[in-house]
Design a protein around this motif. Sequence first.
Motif, mmCIF file in Angstrom:
data_model
loop_
_atom_site.group_PDB
_atom_site.id
_atom_site.type_symbol
_atom_site.label_atom_id
_atom_site.label_comp_id
_atom_site.label_asym_id
_atom_site.label_seq_id
_atom_site.Cartn_x
_atom_site.Cartn_y
_atom_site.Cartn_z
ATOM 1 N N GLU A 46 0.833 -1.202 0.000
ATOM 2 C CA GLU A 46 0.000 0.000 0.000
ATOM 3 C C GLU A 46 0.870 1.256 0.000
ATOM 4 O O GLU A 46 1.975 1.252 0.532
ATOM 5 C CB GLU A 46 -0.891 0.029 1.242
ATOM 6 C CG GLU A 46 -1.902 -1.079 1.335
ATOM 7 C CD GLU A 46 -2.755 -0.968 2.577
ATOM 8 O OE1 GLU A 46 -3.602 -1.842 2.791
ATOM 9 O OE2 GLU A 46 -2.561 0.002 3.351
ATOM 10 N N LEU A 47 0.312 2.312 -0.560
ATOM 11 C CA LEU A 47 1.010 3.590 -0.588
ATOM 12 C C LEU A 47 1.056 4.204 0.815
ATOM 13 O O LEU A 47 0.045 4.265 1.509
ATOM 14 C CB LEU A 47 0.303 4.553 -1.540
ATOM 15 C CG LEU A 47 0.880 5.971 -1.609
ATOM 16 C CD1 LEU A 47 2.257 5.956 -2.257
ATOM 17 C CD2 LEU A 47 -0.064 6.891 -2.382
ATOM 18 N N VAL A 48 2.233 4.664 1.200
ATOM 19 C CA VAL A 48 2.403 5.379 2.458
ATOM 20 C C VAL A 48 2.455 6.887 2.203
ATOM 21 O O VAL A 48 1.746 7.661 2.828
ATOM 22 C CB VAL A 48 3.695 4.948 3.171
ATOM 23 C CG1 VAL A 48 3.944 5.800 4.410
ATOM 24 C CG2 VAL A 48 3.639 3.483 3.534
ATOM 25 N N ALA A 49 3.320 7.286 1.271
ATOM 26 C CA ALA A 49 3.497 8.709 0.988
ATOM 27 C C ALA A 49 4.086 8.870 -0.399
ATOM 28 O O ALA A 49 4.833 8.009 -0.873
ATOM 29 C CB ALA A 49 4.403 9.367 2.025
ATOM 30 N N MET A 50 3.749 9.988 -1.039
ATOM 31 C CA MET A 50 4.240 10.279 -2.374
ATOM 32 C C MET A 50 4.566 11.759 -2.462
ATOM 33 O O MET A 50 3.903 12.587 -1.827
ATOM 34 C CB MET A 50 3.192 9.916 -3.423
ATOM 35 C CG MET A 50 3.588 10.231 -4.850
ATOM 36 S SD MET A 50 2.306 9.753 -6.036
ATOM 37 C CE MET A 50 2.457 7.967 -5.948
ATOM 38 N N ILE A 51 5.593 12.088 -3.255
ATOM 39 C CA ILE A 51 5.951 13.486 -3.466
ATOM 40 C C ILE A 51 6.265 13.688 -4.943
ATOM 41 O O ILE A 51 6.999 12.894 -5.535
ATOM 42 C CB ILE A 51 7.137 13.894 -2.561
ATOM 43 C CG1 ILE A 51 7.450 15.381 -2.707
ATOM 44 C CG2 ILE A 51 8.369 13.041 -2.808
ATOM 45 C CD1 ILE A 51 8.393 15.904 -1.631
ATOM 46 N N ASN A 52 5.700 14.736 -5.529
ATOM 47 C CA ASN A 52 5.893 14.925 -6.964
ATOM 48 C C ASN A 52 7.045 15.889 -7.257
ATOM 49 O O ASN A 52 7.772 16.309 -6.348
ATOM 50 C CB ASN A 52 4.592 15.384 -7.629
ATOM 51 C CG ASN A 52 4.159 16.784 -7.204
ATOM 52 O OD1 ASN A 52 4.922 17.517 -6.576
ATOM 53 N ND2 ASN A 52 2.938 17.147 -7.547
ATOM 54 N N GLN A 58 1.570 13.710 -0.547
ATOM 55 C CA GLN A 58 0.317 13.147 -0.056
ATOM 56 C C GLN A 58 0.646 11.952 0.812
ATOM 57 O O GLN A 58 1.692 11.316 0.642
ATOM 58 C CB GLN A 58 -0.604 12.741 -1.207
ATOM 59 C CG GLN A 58 -0.048 11.666 -2.109
ATOM 60 C CD GLN A 58 -0.979 11.346 -3.274
ATOM 61 O OE1 GLN A 58 -1.039 12.080 -4.243
ATOM 62 N NE2 GLN A 58 -1.713 10.263 -3.142
ATOM 63 N N TYR A 59 -0.250 11.661 1.754
ATOM 64 C CA TYR A 59 -0.009 10.624 2.736
ATOM 65 C C TYR A 59 -1.248 9.747 2.912
ATOM 66 O O TYR A 59 -2.379 10.205 2.741
ATOM 67 C CB TYR A 59 0.338 11.236 4.101
ATOM 68 C CG TYR A 59 1.591 12.080 4.105
ATOM 69 C CD1 TYR A 59 1.534 13.442 3.825
ATOM 70 C CD2 TYR A 59 2.824 11.513 4.392
ATOM 71 C CE1 TYR A 59 2.686 14.222 3.822
ATOM 72 C CE2 TYR A 59 3.977 12.272 4.395
ATOM 73 C CZ TYR A 59 3.906 13.631 4.114
ATOM 74 O OH TYR A 59 5.046 14.381 4.108
ATOM 75 N N SER A 60 -1.016 8.510 3.309
ATOM 76 C CA SER A 60 -2.136 7.678 3.720
ATOM 77 C C SER A 60 -2.650 8.209 5.055
ATOM 78 O O SER A 60 -1.905 8.819 5.834
ATOM 79 C CB SER A 60 -1.703 6.220 3.850
ATOM 80 O OG SER A 60 -0.804 6.072 4.925
ATOM 81 N N ASP A 61 -3.914 7.964 5.309
ATOM 82 C CA ASP A 61 -4.520 8.487 6.543
ATOM 83 C C ASP A 61 -3.823 7.945 7.786
ATOM 84 O O ASP A 61 -3.728 8.634 8.810
ATOM 85 C CB ASP A 61 -6.005 8.123 6.581
ATOM 86 C CG ASP A 61 -6.828 8.924 5.588
ATOM 87 O OD1 ASP A 61 -7.954 8.491 5.276
ATOM 88 O OD2 ASP A 61 -6.337 9.968 5.127
ATOM 89 N N SER A 62 -3.322 6.732 7.706
ATOM 90 C CA SER A 62 -2.741 6.093 8.887
ATOM 91 C C SER A 62 -1.425 6.729 9.328
ATOM 92 O O SER A 62 -0.999 6.519 10.469
ATOM 93 C CB SER A 62 -2.533 4.600 8.620
ATOM 94 O OG SER A 62 -1.606 4.418 7.576
#
Length: 122
Positions: A46-52, A58-62
Motif C-alpha cells: 500500500e502507498l504510504v506517501a508520495m511526493i511529486n 500526499q499521505y495515507s490516513d494512517s
Amino acid sequence: QVQLVESGGGLVQPGGSLRLSCAASGRIFRVFSMAWYYQPPGKQRELVAMINEDGVSQYSDSVKGRFTISRDYDNNMVFLQMDNLEPEDTAMYYCNGDIKTRWGSGNRHEYWGQGTQVTVQG
C-alpha cells in the motif's frame, strides 16, 4: 537501467523514530514522482506517501501527522521521516520512482527498490 536502493530500516520501540532513505541511480533523464509503499506481513503493498516534482506530497490516513516525505532533487533521493512509530507500522518498506530514462516519447516507467524492513516492538 535504473536502480533504487533503500536504507535506514531497523528495529525500534513504539514511539520511536526512523529515517528511511532511497537513492535512484543509473540512466535517469527525469524523475517525476517518488514514493514509499509498505507491505505488512500477509497483506498487500500500500502507498504510504508520495511526493511529486513540485514538492507536493500526499499521505495515507494512517501516517498523516507522523511521517514526512522529502526529496533531494539534485541527487535523485527520497526520504521518509517516521516519528511516533506504532507496532502497526511494522512492514517491509519499498521505494518507488516514476522515472523517464531518456528524452523523447515513452521511456517512462515505474521502478522499485528491494525494500527495507521496519519492525516496531517493545
